[in-house]
Scaffold this motif. Structure first.
Motif, PDB file in Angstrom:
ATOM      1  N   TYR A  50       0.835  -1.199   0.000  1.00  0.00           N
ATOM      2  CA  TYR A  50       0.000   0.000   0.000  1.00  0.00           C
ATOM      3  C   TYR A  50       0.873   1.253   0.000  1.00  0.00           C
ATOM      4  O   TYR A  50       1.930   1.272   0.633  1.00  0.00           O
ATOM      5  CB  TYR A  50      -0.883   0.041   1.261  1.00  0.00           C
ATOM      6  CG  TYR A  50      -1.751  -1.172   1.417  1.00  0.00           C
ATOM      7  CD1 TYR A  50      -2.963  -1.261   0.746  1.00  0.00           C
ATOM      8  CD2 TYR A  50      -1.352  -2.235   2.220  1.00  0.00           C
ATOM      9  CE1 TYR A  50      -3.771  -2.389   0.878  1.00  0.00           C
ATOM     10  CE2 TYR A  50      -2.146  -3.363   2.356  1.00  0.00           C
ATOM     11  CZ  TYR A  50      -3.350  -3.434   1.679  1.00  0.00           C
ATOM     12  OH  TYR A  50      -4.133  -4.553   1.819  1.00  0.00           O
ATOM     13  N   ILE A  51       0.408   2.296  -0.677  1.00  0.00           N
ATOM     14  CA  ILE A  51       1.086   3.595  -0.624  1.00  0.00           C
ATOM     15  C   ILE A  51       0.782   4.223   0.736  1.00  0.00           C
ATOM     16  O   ILE A  51      -0.374   4.331   1.135  1.00  0.00           O
ATOM     17  CB  ILE A  51       0.594   4.535  -1.746  1.00  0.00           C
ATOM     18  CG1 ILE A  51       1.111   4.073  -3.105  1.00  0.00           C
ATOM     19  CG2 ILE A  51       1.023   5.977  -1.485  1.00  0.00           C
ATOM     20  CD1 ILE A  51       2.560   4.397  -3.371  1.00  0.00           C
ATOM     21  N   TYR A  52       1.840   4.623   1.429  1.00  0.00           N
ATOM     22  CA  TYR A  52       1.711   5.293   2.725  1.00  0.00           C
ATOM     23  C   TYR A  52       2.442   6.626   2.660  1.00  0.00           C
ATOM     24  O   TYR A  52       3.557   6.690   2.146  1.00  0.00           O
ATOM     25  CB  TYR A  52       2.292   4.414   3.837  1.00  0.00           C
ATOM     26  CG  TYR A  52       2.526   5.139   5.133  1.00  0.00           C
ATOM     27  CD1 TYR A  52       1.453   5.635   5.868  1.00  0.00           C
ATOM     28  CD2 TYR A  52       3.809   5.348   5.610  1.00  0.00           C
ATOM     29  CE1 TYR A  52       1.655   6.324   7.055  1.00  0.00           C
ATOM     30  CE2 TYR A  52       4.023   6.021   6.802  1.00  0.00           C
ATOM     31  CZ  TYR A  52       2.947   6.512   7.512  1.00  0.00           C
ATOM     32  OH  TYR A  52       3.159   7.187   8.688  1.00  0.00           O
ATOM     33  N   GLN A  56       5.737   6.049   0.123  1.00  0.00           N
ATOM     34  CA  GLN A  56       6.339   4.784   0.535  1.00  0.00           C
ATOM     35  C   GLN A  56       5.398   3.608   0.305  1.00  0.00           C
ATOM     36  O   GLN A  56       4.183   3.771   0.379  1.00  0.00           O
ATOM     37  CB  GLN A  56       6.681   4.816   2.023  1.00  0.00           C
ATOM     38  CG  GLN A  56       7.651   5.886   2.420  1.00  0.00           C
ATOM     39  CD  GLN A  56       7.756   5.969   3.933  1.00  0.00           C
ATOM     40  OE1 GLN A  56       6.774   6.205   4.618  1.00  0.00           O
ATOM     41  NE2 GLN A  56       8.958   5.771   4.443  1.00  0.00           N
ATOM     42  N   CYS A  57       5.964   2.439   0.070  1.00  0.00           N
ATOM     43  CA  CYS A  57       5.178   1.209  -0.031  1.00  0.00           C
ATOM     44  C   CYS A  57       5.348   0.411   1.264  1.00  0.00           C
ATOM     45  O   CYS A  57       6.474   0.199   1.721  1.00  0.00           O
ATOM     46  CB  CYS A  57       5.652   0.367  -1.202  1.00  0.00           C
ATOM     47  SG  CYS A  57       5.305   1.109  -2.796  1.00  0.00           S
ATOM     48  N   VAL A  58       4.217  -0.005   1.831  1.00  0.00           N
ATOM     49  CA  VAL A  58       4.238  -0.790   3.063  1.00  0.00           C
ATOM     50  C   VAL A  58       3.332  -2.009   2.901  1.00  0.00           C
ATOM     51  O   VAL A  58       2.340  -1.962   2.182  1.00  0.00           O
ATOM     52  CB  VAL A  58       3.789   0.047   4.283  1.00  0.00           C
ATOM     53  CG1 VAL A  58       4.780   1.169   4.568  1.00  0.00           C
ATOM     54  CG2 VAL A  58       2.390   0.610   4.092  1.00  0.00           C
ATOM     55  N   THR A  69      -8.116  -0.015  -1.103  1.00  0.00           N
ATOM     56  CA  THR A  69      -7.590  -0.451  -2.405  1.00  0.00           C
ATOM     57  C   THR A  69      -6.067  -0.575  -2.343  1.00  0.00           C
ATOM     58  O   THR A  69      -5.564  -1.568  -1.877  1.00  0.00           O
ATOM     59  CB  THR A  69      -8.045   0.478  -3.533  1.00  0.00           C
ATOM     60  OG1 THR A  69      -9.426   0.763  -3.371  1.00  0.00           O
ATOM     61  CG2 THR A  69      -7.849  -0.182  -4.897  1.00  0.00           C
ATOM     62  N   THR A  70      -5.325   0.462  -2.768  1.00  0.00           N
ATOM     63  CA  THR A  70      -3.859   0.399  -2.793  1.00  0.00           C
ATOM     64  C   THR A  70      -3.208   1.486  -1.943  1.00  0.00           C
ATOM     65  O   THR A  70      -2.009   1.714  -2.045  1.00  0.00           O
ATOM     66  CB  THR A  70      -3.345   0.528  -4.243  1.00  0.00           C
ATOM     67  OG1 THR A  70      -3.800   1.774  -4.775  1.00  0.00           O
ATOM     68  CG2 THR A  70      -3.851  -0.617  -5.111  1.00  0.00           C
ATOM     69  N   THR A  71      -3.990   2.155  -1.098  1.00  0.00           N
ATOM     70  CA  THR A  71      -3.488   3.303  -0.337  1.00  0.00           C
ATOM     71  C   THR A  71      -3.816   3.178   1.149  1.00  0.00           C
ATOM     72  O   THR A  71      -4.896   2.727   1.504  1.00  0.00           O
ATOM     73  CB  THR A  71      -4.130   4.606  -0.875  1.00  0.00           C
ATOM     74  OG1 THR A  71      -3.907   4.687  -2.273  1.00  0.00           O
ATOM     75  CG2 THR A  71      -3.556   5.833  -0.198  1.00  0.00           C
TER      76      THR A  71
END
Length: 105
Positions: A50-52, A56-58, A69-71
């Protein structure tokens, strides 16, 4: 248009998973980033991340955020943690009381 050097070939845009650096070279994004604009600015993550904080990806959203979804999306200000929607608290900020997924003062 400016060209970028990639594998000894001049191209217009870097391939997925890479970004154009200041020397017009393609550099790898930091995994698990799928699409980035700089080494430290990720815009899309690999599946399962997920975008954080917009960069950043976490694998798991941190406390105070929940995945949409992806965030990673911010919980309501009264929630310490939440689930599914911002106002569905699973724990409360200090000094607040929890009752039926809501935090009260």
């Amino acid at each position: 248009p400016g060209y970028i050097l990639y594998n000894n070939t001049c191209i217009l845009t870097c391939p997925l998973g890479q970004y154009q650096d200041t020397n017009n070279l393609c550099q790898n994004c930091i995994s698990p980033c799928k699409y980035c604009t700089t080494a430290l600015t990720c815009q899309t993550c690999l599946t399962g991340y997920y975008i954080y904080n917009t960069t950043q990806c976490v694998a798991i959203c941190p406390s105070g955020y929940y995945p949409v979804t992806t965030t990673c999306t911010l919980c309501s200000t009264t929630c310490q943690t939440c689930s599914n929607i911002a106002t569905n608290c699973t724990s409360c900020q200090s000094g607040l009381y929890y009752y039926l997924n809501t935090c009260y003062s």
